[in-house]
Design an enzyme around this catalytic site. Structure first.
Site, PDB file in Angstrom:
ATOM      1  N   LYS A 153      47.238  99.899   1.246  1.00 30.39           N
ATOM      2  CA  LYS A 153      48.488  99.444   0.616  1.00 30.39           C
ATOM      3  C   LYS A 153      48.562  97.922   0.662  1.00 30.39           C
ATOM      4  O   LYS A 153      48.791  97.332   1.706  1.00 30.39           O
ATOM      5  CB  LYS A 153      49.719 100.017   1.320  1.00 30.39           C
ATOM      6  N   SER A 207      54.103  90.929   9.757  1.00 28.87           N
ATOM      7  CA  SER A 207      55.004  90.309  10.728  1.00 28.87           C
ATOM      8  C   SER A 207      55.067  91.146  12.006  1.00 28.87           C
ATOM      9  O   SER A 207      54.865  92.363  11.984  1.00 28.87           O
ATOM     10  CB  SER A 207      56.396  90.185  10.125  1.00 28.87           C
ATOM     11  N   VAL A 210      57.710  94.035  11.671  1.00 28.81           N
ATOM     12  CA  VAL A 210      57.273  95.254  10.995  1.00 28.81           C
ATOM     13  C   VAL A 210      56.175  95.943  11.815  1.00 28.81           C
ATOM     14  O   VAL A 210      56.129  97.171  11.895  1.00 28.81           O
ATOM     15  CB  VAL A 210      56.805  94.968   9.547  1.00 28.81           C
ATOM     16  N   GLU A 228      47.638  93.239  13.603  1.00 28.88           N
ATOM     17  CA  GLU A 228      47.346  91.805  13.610  1.00 28.88           C
ATOM     18  C   GLU A 228      48.615  91.147  13.109  1.00 28.88           C
ATOM     19  O   GLU A 228      48.987  91.295  11.945  1.00 28.88           O
ATOM     20  CB  GLU A 228      46.145  91.528  12.698  1.00 28.88           C
ATOM     21  N   CYS A 262      48.359  83.187   9.753  1.00 26.25           N
ATOM     22  CA  CYS A 262      48.748  83.596  11.106  1.00 26.25           C
ATOM     23  C   CYS A 262      48.047  82.749  12.164  1.00 26.25           C
ATOM     24  O   CYS A 262      48.502  82.665  13.289  1.00 26.25           O
ATOM     25  CB  CYS A 262      48.447  85.075  11.310  1.00 26.25           C
ATOM     26  N   GLU A 355      57.583  81.605  14.325  1.00 20.26           N
ATOM     27  CA  GLU A 355      56.546  81.434  13.305  1.00 20.26           C
ATOM     28  C   GLU A 355      57.231  81.002  12.010  1.00 20.26           C
ATOM     29  O   GLU A 355      58.064  81.733  11.470  1.00 20.26           O
ATOM     30  CB  GLU A 355      55.796  82.754  13.080  1.00 20.26           C
TER      31      GLU A 355
END
Ligand code: TXE
Length: 454
Positions: A153, A207, A210, A228, A262, A355
């Site tokens: 996805k 994130s 999530v 990750e 990231c 972040e």
């Protein structure tokens, strides 16, 4: 339902696609489930050959894929070409894996004990918009090499290269149903995949918020999960470093991919005694950055991914943290944001803790090794980081004490196809790339064969 894909540099419609819902997610899982027995039975050599053929087919389409990724994600074309090169290399690397999934033999009484690495079954791979096809390849290639079938996805904002991957894979000989791409929202398709009883594992990049939800949903049926997630990585610049080199490398370590990385070294920790010369050098390099049209060969930084993301990034400038200097960005259509350096700022400021995922760097001064380590570790994240020093023993001493998964010494690089990548703490669980990724796409099975009557 239709999904409208926007080009971030122009704000124009790039594509209109059918949008999948729960029903299509279920159908993709069913196709992957039906294809699994056949795919796991393909001999290791043939599985490797098919993946190698896919690498070649992707290589042949590299320029077209790079153009598509550059337009859809707003990334400079040079970066997009580099990323597509990594996609090809990732498939090539894991094409060698099926014949190297080795087991052990273990000395035991009365028989022979051996281990096998078995595929998991259907794996769901959920990826973000910042490196769309690259991050997908880090998951798809080892998953397929190990004999799993896949439902991928992509992020709603950047689905186009994932759809191309599916098309190219089928044309390259990947059997029907082995790789299934579903384009749909996280809250419907994503959630269905993370709770679907026939999905054995979820690999997620996105994130931390999530990621937490994915882990919770997966817990109900004890799915394997690798995550990750976010980062707030530090680059530590000691006074004995090559200051010019460190300052020259610092801007793209934060502003590369418009900061939507990231691994961004978004906290630059600088030893107080060299703060002034470092800032002077850094300013020179930041002001020279070329922000603009992603398809222009000279562009170094493109736009942000969306209007709402730009608002989130801009909110970090309204907290009162001092702006040291800003680069420039185009006016007019496009989600532009000028690269910005905040500093010197306090390590407790919001910009130094959360972040940002945009082109904002925070410079935080420190005094001595101990304070540098304490500040670098003072975060919920632990993904990447850098140490700049000419003292080799110090570099390794500090490296061992940093709570982070990926470190560079006198460099800001993070990712290689052949080496493990992943985070400590709330930056995630598990490792991608290198031989380590295969561990997360297989189960160890132990078989004991009695050779003596007991
Ligand atoms: O990520 P999300 P977003 C961080 C970064 C960024 C922020 C928000 O700070 O500003 O996250 O970005 C799918 N169940 N990173 O909102 O929502 C979603 O459809 C299952 C860091 O885009 O985490 C997409 O495919 N799936 C990061 C993917 O998850 C769900 C990369 C990522 O989306 C879901 C991206 C759900 N409930 C953002 N909800 C990094 N570390 O590289 C969404 N998704």
């Amino acid at each position: 339902m239709t999904l409208t894909v926007i080009e971030p540099a122009t704000e124009l419609v790039l594509a209109e696609l059918p949008q999948a819902g729960v029903e299509q997610a279920d159908a993709a899982v069913a196709r992957a489930k039906a294809a699994f027995p056949g795919w796991r039975a393909v001999t290791p050599r043939d599985r490797g050959r098919i993946l190698g053929g896919l690498a070649d087919a992707l290589d042949a389409q590299l320029e077209a894929l790079a153009q598509l990724e550059a337009r859809n994600a707003g990334k400079p074309i040079g970066d997009a070409r580099g990323e597509m090169g990594m996609v090809v290399e990732t498939f090539r690397y894991y094409a060698g894996a099926p014949e190297r999934l080795l087991g052990d033999t273990i000395p035991v009484a009365g028989g022979i004990d051996m281990t096998f690495r078995e595929p998991l079954g259907v794996v769901a791979l959920i990826v973000p918009w910042n490196f769309p096809l690259t991050i997908a390849s880090w998951k798809v290639a080892p998953a397929l090499a190990a004999g799993n079938t896949v439902v991928l996805k992509p992020a709603e904002l950047t689905p186009l290269t994932a759809l191309e991957l599916e098309r190219i894979a089928v044309a390259a000989g990947l059997p029907e149903g082995v790789l299934n791409v579903v384009v749909g929202p996280g809250r419907t398709v994503g959630e269905r995949l993370t709770s679907h009883p026939d999905v054995a594992k979820v690999a997620f990049t996105g994130s931390t918020e999530v990621g937490r939800r994915v882990a919770e949903a997966a817990a109900a049926s004890i799915k394997r999960v690798t995550l990750e997630l976010g980062g707030k990585s530090a680059s530590i610049v000691f006074a004995d470093a090559d200051i010019e080199r460190a300052a020259a490398a610092a801007p793209m370590a934060v502003f590369g991919n418009a900061g939507q990385d990231c691994c961004a070294r978004s906290r630059i920790l600088v030893e107080r005694s060299v703060l002034d010369p470092f800032m002077a050098e850094l300013e020179r390099h930041v002001l020279a950055l070329r922000v603009g049209d992603p398809l222009d060969e000279d562009t170094e930084i493109g736009p942000l991914i969306s209007s709402s993301h730009r608002e989130t990034v801009a909110s970090f400038l309204s907290d009162g943290a001092p702006v040291a200097f800003r680069g420039s960005a185009p006016e007019g259509p496009g989600y532009w944001f000028a690269p910005t350096v905040l500093g010197p700022i306090d390590s407790q400021d919001r910009a130094a803790r959360e972040e940002i995922f945009g082109p904002i760097a925070c410079v935080i001064p420190f005094t001595g090794e101990e304070e540098a380590i304490r500040l670098a570790n003072d975060t919920i994240y632990g993904l990447s980081g850098s140490i700049w020093t000419r003292d080799g023993a110090r570099a390794l001493r500090v490296a061992r004490l940093l709570d982070t998964g990926v470190l560079s010494i006198n460099s800001n690089t993070s990712v290689r196809v052949t080496t493990p990548f992943g985070g400590f703490k709330q930056s995630g669980v598990g490792r991608e790339l290198g031989p380590h990724a295969l561990e997360h796409y297989t189960e160890v099975k132990n078989v004991y064969y009695a050779t003596e009557a007991s």
